[in-house]
Design a protein around this motif. Sequence first.
Motif, PDB file in Angstrom:
ATOM      1  N   ALA A   1      22.452 -16.505  62.190  1.00 26.63           N
ATOM      2  CA  ALA A   1      20.681 -17.387  61.808  1.00 26.63           C
ATOM      3  C   ALA A   1      20.752 -17.558  60.155  1.00 26.63           C
ATOM      4  O   ALA A   1      20.319 -18.298  59.985  1.00 26.63           O
ATOM      5  CB  ALA A   1      19.802 -16.522  62.371  1.00 26.63           C
ATOM      6  N   ASN A   2      21.459 -16.516  59.791  1.00 30.99           N
ATOM      7  CA  ASN A   2      21.087 -16.236  57.977  1.00 30.99           C
ATOM      8  C   ASN A   2      22.039 -17.336  56.868  1.00 30.99           C
ATOM      9  O   ASN A   2      21.418 -17.754  56.560  1.00 30.99           O
ATOM     10  CB  ASN A   2      22.059 -15.025  57.143  1.00 30.99           C
ATOM     11  N   GLU A   3      23.185 -18.525  58.190  1.00 28.26           N
ATOM     12  CA  GLU A   3      23.376 -19.181  57.605  1.00 28.26           C
ATOM     13  C   GLU A   3      22.873 -20.349  56.961  1.00 28.26           C
ATOM     14  O   GLU A   3      23.065 -21.336  56.648  1.00 28.26           O
ATOM     15  CB  GLU A   3      24.745 -20.190  59.109  1.00 28.26           C
ATOM     16  N   PHE A   4      21.747 -20.169  57.961  1.00 23.94           N
ATOM     17  CA  PHE A   4      20.703 -21.874  57.908  1.00 23.94           C
ATOM     18  C   PHE A   4      19.466 -21.112  57.356  1.00 23.94           C
ATOM     19  O   PHE A   4      18.777 -22.206  57.112  1.00 23.94           O
ATOM     20  CB  PHE A   4      19.982 -22.058  59.642  1.00 23.94           C
ATOM     21  N   ASP A   5      19.606 -20.451  56.506  1.00 24.51           N
ATOM     22  CA  ASP A   5      18.608 -19.659  55.190  1.00 24.51           C
ATOM     23  C   ASP A   5      18.487 -20.554  53.973  1.00 24.51           C
ATOM     24  O   ASP A   5      19.513 -21.122  53.537  1.00 24.51           O
ATOM     25  CB  ASP A   5      18.533 -18.606  54.778  1.00 24.51           C
ATOM     26  N   ASN A   6      17.650 -21.217  53.477  1.00 24.78           N
ATOM     27  CA  ASN A   6      17.939 -21.979  52.132  1.00 24.78           C
ATOM     28  C   ASN A   6      18.725 -23.267  52.964  1.00 24.78           C
ATOM     29  O   ASN A   6      19.327 -23.985  52.057  1.00 24.78           O
ATOM     30  CB  ASN A   6      18.202 -21.099  51.350  1.00 24.78           C
ATOM     31  N   TRP A   7      18.135 -23.332  54.512  1.00 26.87           N
ATOM     32  CA  TRP A   7      18.940 -24.840  54.516  1.00 26.87           C
ATOM     33  C   TRP A   7      18.782 -25.938  53.465  1.00 26.87           C
ATOM     34  O   TRP A   7      19.421 -27.197  53.529  1.00 26.87           O
ATOM     35  CB  TRP A   7      17.944 -25.151  55.806  1.00 26.87           C
ATOM     36  N   VAL A   8      17.179 -26.445  52.964  1.00 25.74           N
ATOM     37  CA  VAL A   8      17.338 -27.408  51.968  1.00 25.74           C
ATOM     38  C   VAL A   8      18.274 -27.910  51.242  1.00 25.74           C
ATOM     39  O   VAL A   8      18.624 -28.666  50.785  1.00 25.74           O
ATOM     40  CB  VAL A   8      15.748 -27.532  52.209  1.00 25.74           C
ATOM     41  N   GLU A   9      18.308 -26.240  50.628  1.00 23.13           N
ATOM     42  CA  GLU A   9      19.245 -26.560  49.896  1.00 23.13           C
ATOM     43  C   GLU A   9      20.750 -26.022  49.108  1.00 23.13           C
ATOM     44  O   GLU A   9      21.155 -27.109  48.790  1.00 23.13           O
ATOM     45  CB  GLU A   9      18.752 -24.411  48.528  1.00 23.13           C
ATOM     46  N   GLN A  10      20.897 -26.031  50.392  1.00 23.97           N
ATOM     47  CA  GLN A  10      22.368 -26.311  51.425  1.00 23.97           C
ATOM     48  C   GLN A  10      23.032 -27.337  51.798  1.00 23.97           C
ATOM     49  O   GLN A  10      23.719 -28.259  50.647  1.00 23.97           O
ATOM     50  CB  GLN A  10      22.665 -25.508  52.352  1.00 23.97           C
ATOM     51  N   ASN A  11      21.465 -28.039  51.553  1.00 23.51           N
ATOM     52  CA  ASN A  11      21.940 -29.537  51.889  1.00 23.51           C
ATOM     53  C   ASN A  11      21.428 -30.519  51.012  1.00 23.51           C
ATOM     54  O   ASN A  11      22.340 -31.356  50.451  1.00 23.51           O
ATOM     55  CB  ASN A  11      20.841 -30.126  53.107  1.00 23.51           C
TER      56      ASN A  11
END
Length: 210
Positions: A37-47
């Motif tokens: 689940a933590n992999e998708f934290d800050n998802w916009v920043e990752q993208n």
Amino acid sequence: MKTFMERLKVSVKWFLPFYLFTFLPLLSCSDDSSEEANEFDNWVEQNDAVISQWASSNSYQKFKSYTKDVNAAGKTSDYIYVQVIESGTGTESPLFSDTIRVAYRLRYIPTKSYPEGYLVGETYTGDFSWNTISISDLSLDYSLIDGFDTALMNMHIGDRWIVNIPYTLAYGNPSVRTDILSGSNLVYDLALVDFWHPGETRPAFKSRQK
């Protein structure tokens, strides 16, 4: 008569194996789920970071969205980023009013648990093959995303591309689709099988030799 401590030792002796067998796997699964689940934290920043990587790499061809002014300076998120896997023999490209016949596999950007990217959707399973793929017939002007349309309007029949689409040319942030995470870049493995103009028809699809 056994003392309290003697009875406690017996209880621990019998209960400990049961505890290890029953509860530790659950704790392990819980940790794994939390990590995923933590992999998708800050998802916009990752993208956003991945868009910058695409833009700075020499490994991609880039095409400006057909919705953007070709004469104006563009942002990195105004482009799709393409790797050509196969080149077809066609010479024309679909128009916005055409119907397209495609095969594709759609993923998010890679994460730790999904090094190829989480699979969002596909028209076929298994390895790609022109002999066995399943396809989808779509109208380019029917609510498809700008990045997807832009790719197809630059492809020829028989082309197979990896198409990297910034979320601003996909479903956005917030996402306009409940089944797509907000701020998700999309990565298509996309093959253009055929296309035709309004008023034309095509027979039912049969897998072909290439």
